[in-house]
Design an enzyme around this catalytic site. Sequence first.
Site, PDB file in Angstrom:
ATOM      1  N   PRO A  11      13.766  14.666   7.086  1.00  0.00           N
ATOM      2  CA  PRO A  11      12.451  14.927   7.662  1.00  0.00           C
ATOM      3  C   PRO A  11      11.848  13.739   8.388  1.00  0.00           C
ATOM      4  O   PRO A  11      11.945  12.597   7.920  1.00  0.00           O
ATOM      5  CB  PRO A  11      11.586  15.297   6.444  1.00  0.00           C
ATOM      6  N   ASN A  12      11.250  14.042   9.520  1.00  0.00           N
ATOM      7  CA  ASN A  12      10.505  13.085  10.361  1.00  0.00           C
ATOM      8  C   ASN A  12      11.392  12.105  11.123  1.00  0.00           C
ATOM      9  O   ASN A  12      10.898  11.342  11.951  1.00  0.00           O
ATOM     10  CB  ASN A  12       9.447  12.324   9.537  1.00  0.00           C
ATOM     11  N   ARG A  19       7.390   7.390  15.890  1.00  0.00           N
ATOM     12  CA  ARG A  19       6.786   7.314  14.566  1.00  0.00           C
ATOM     13  C   ARG A  19       6.805   5.883  14.035  1.00  0.00           C
ATOM     14  O   ARG A  19       7.884   5.276  13.955  1.00  0.00           O
ATOM     15  CB  ARG A  19       7.650   8.212  13.673  1.00  0.00           C
ATOM     16  N   TYR A  24      10.210   1.615  11.920  1.00  0.00           N
ATOM     17  CA  TYR A  24      11.463   2.309  12.247  1.00  0.00           C
ATOM     18  C   TYR A  24      12.012   1.970  13.628  1.00  0.00           C
ATOM     19  O   TYR A  24      13.057   2.485  14.018  1.00  0.00           O
ATOM     20  CB  TYR A  24      11.247   3.827  12.135  1.00  0.00           C
ATOM     21  N   ASN A  78      20.538   9.848   5.738  1.00  0.00           N
ATOM     22  CA  ASN A  78      19.178   9.331   5.586  1.00  0.00           C
ATOM     23  C   ASN A  78      18.307  10.531   5.248  1.00  0.00           C
ATOM     24  O   ASN A  78      17.954  11.313   6.130  1.00  0.00           O
ATOM     25  CB  ASN A  78      18.685   8.628   6.849  1.00  0.00           C
ATOM     26  N   ALA A  81      11.972  11.137   3.181  1.00  0.00           N
ATOM     27  CA  ALA A  81      11.155  11.203   1.957  1.00  0.00           C
ATOM     28  C   ALA A  81      11.813  12.013   0.841  1.00  0.00           C
ATOM     29  O   ALA A  81      11.533  11.793  -0.339  1.00  0.00           O
ATOM     30  CB  ALA A  81       9.787  11.774   2.294  1.00  0.00           C
ATOM     31  N   HIS A  84      13.284  10.443  -2.372  1.00  0.00           N
ATOM     32  CA  HIS A  84      12.520   9.995  -3.521  1.00  0.00           C
ATOM     33  C   HIS A  84      12.255  11.083  -4.558  1.00  0.00           C
ATOM     34  O   HIS A  84      11.805  10.786  -5.651  1.00  0.00           O
ATOM     35  CB  HIS A  84      11.196   9.374  -3.043  1.00  0.00           C
ATOM     36  N   ASP A  91      21.727  17.382  -6.351  1.00  0.00           N
ATOM     37  CA  ASP A  91      22.713  18.319  -6.908  1.00  0.00           C
ATOM     38  C   ASP A  91      23.752  18.709  -5.864  1.00  0.00           C
ATOM     39  O   ASP A  91      24.936  18.876  -6.191  1.00  0.00           O
ATOM     40  CB  ASP A  91      22.018  19.578  -7.443  1.00  0.00           C
ATOM     41  N   GLU A 102      24.211   6.518   1.488  1.00  0.00           N
ATOM     42  CA  GLU A 102      22.756   6.635   1.691  1.00  0.00           C
ATOM     43  C   GLU A 102      22.304   5.511   2.626  1.00  0.00           C
ATOM     44  O   GLU A 102      22.666   4.352   2.409  1.00  0.00           O
ATOM     45  CB  GLU A 102      22.066   6.511   0.327  1.00  0.00           C
ATOM     46  N   HIS A 104      18.837   3.818   4.701  1.00  0.00           N
ATOM     47  CA  HIS A 104      17.406   3.751   5.034  1.00  0.00           C
ATOM     48  C   HIS A 104      17.205   2.692   6.100  1.00  0.00           C
ATOM     49  O   HIS A 104      17.721   1.577   5.968  1.00  0.00           O
ATOM     50  CB  HIS A 104      16.555   3.448   3.799  1.00  0.00           C
ATOM     51  N   SER A 106      14.258   1.319   7.053  1.00  0.00           N
ATOM     52  CA  SER A 106      13.323   0.286   6.573  1.00  0.00           C
ATOM     53  C   SER A 106      13.767  -0.211   5.200  1.00  0.00           C
ATOM     54  O   SER A 106      14.554   0.453   4.507  1.00  0.00           O
ATOM     55  CB  SER A 106      11.912   0.879   6.481  1.00  0.00           C
ATOM     56  N   ARG A 111       8.263  -1.761   0.354  1.00  0.00           N
ATOM     57  CA  ARG A 111       7.167  -0.844   0.711  1.00  0.00           C
ATOM     58  C   ARG A 111       6.518  -0.266  -0.557  1.00  0.00           C
ATOM     59  O   ARG A 111       6.624  -0.846  -1.628  1.00  0.00           O
ATOM     60  CB  ARG A 111       7.714   0.238   1.653  1.00  0.00           C
ATOM     61  N   ARG A 115       8.545   4.565  -2.981  1.00  0.00           N
ATOM     62  CA  ARG A 115       9.778   4.504  -2.185  1.00  0.00           C
ATOM     63  C   ARG A 115      10.872   3.690  -2.878  1.00  0.00           C
ATOM     64  O   ARG A 115      11.992   3.580  -2.387  1.00  0.00           O
ATOM     65  CB  ARG A 115       9.499   3.894  -0.806  1.00  0.00           C
TER      66      ARG A 115
HETATM   67  C1  DQA Z   1      13.297   6.193   5.299  1.00  0.00           C
HETATM   68  C2  DQA Z   1      12.417   5.667   4.152  1.00  0.00           C
HETATM   69  C3  DQA Z   1      11.687   6.813   3.465  1.00  0.00           C
HETATM   70  O1  DQA Z   1      10.876   6.320   2.405  1.00  0.00           O
HETATM   71  C4  DQA Z   1      10.785   7.534   4.454  1.00  0.00           C
HETATM   72  O2  DQA Z   1      10.171   8.620   3.836  1.00  0.00           O
HETATM   73  C5  DQA Z   1      11.513   7.931   5.682  1.00  0.00           C
HETATM   74  C6  DQA Z   1      12.480   7.006   6.283  1.00  0.00           C
HETATM   75  C7  DQA Z   1      13.954   5.031   6.079  1.00  0.00           C
HETATM   76  O3  DQA Z   1      14.889   5.311   6.817  1.00  0.00           O
HETATM   77  O4  DQA Z   1      13.522   3.878   5.982  1.00  0.00           O
HETATM   78  O5  DQA Z   1      11.248   8.987   6.245  1.00  0.00           O
HETATM   79  O6  DQA Z   1      14.324   6.989   4.755  1.00  0.00           O
END
Ligand code: DQA
Length: 144
Positions: A11-12, A19, A24, A78, A81, A84, A91, A102, A104, A106, A111, A115
């Site tokens: 998401p996002n 954003r 990012y 990635n 959110a 978390h 699962d 995995e 990320h 940032s 933070r 997170r």
């Molecule tokens: C993220 C870190 C997450 O906490 C956040 O919700 C994101 C981006 C990152 O790539 O740093 O959407 O996964």
Amino acid sequence: MPKRILIINGPNLNLLGLREPDKYGLQTLESVNDDIAAEAAKLELEVGFFQSNSEGALVTAVQDAFYSDDTYDGIILNAGAYTHYSIALRDAISAIKIPVIEVHISNVHAREEFRHTSVIAPVCSGTIIGFGTKGYKLALHSFL
Ligand code: DQA
């Protein structure tokens, strides 16, 4: 045959470049994916891309990477959110028998407290955190 790696963004992450650029960066997801594809070509890996804002669609993408006719040898994820708190995503990762890395962008540990917890980390093969969008390319190297 080259290994096939699926890059999944949650998401996002479709809003990369727009954003919170202080966290990012300014690169769009399309441009990040172009860089990943170029690195993959150098490393002789084949890559596929998937992004969704929906938890269920991400669960299905993880499942399908192993249980479908279009399978992959690994996933770079990635989960945004969902990292978390999504037990459903955790699962799905547990249910498949290919490595999941995995990523990320940032440094989540620098933070907010919420997170600092990843419910998926224990079922992933490894984690790359805080190297910006370069992290996806670094993750590709784990499949060599
Ligand atoms: C993220 C870190 C997450 O906490 C956040 O919700 C994101 C981006 C990152 O790539 O740093 O959407 O996964």
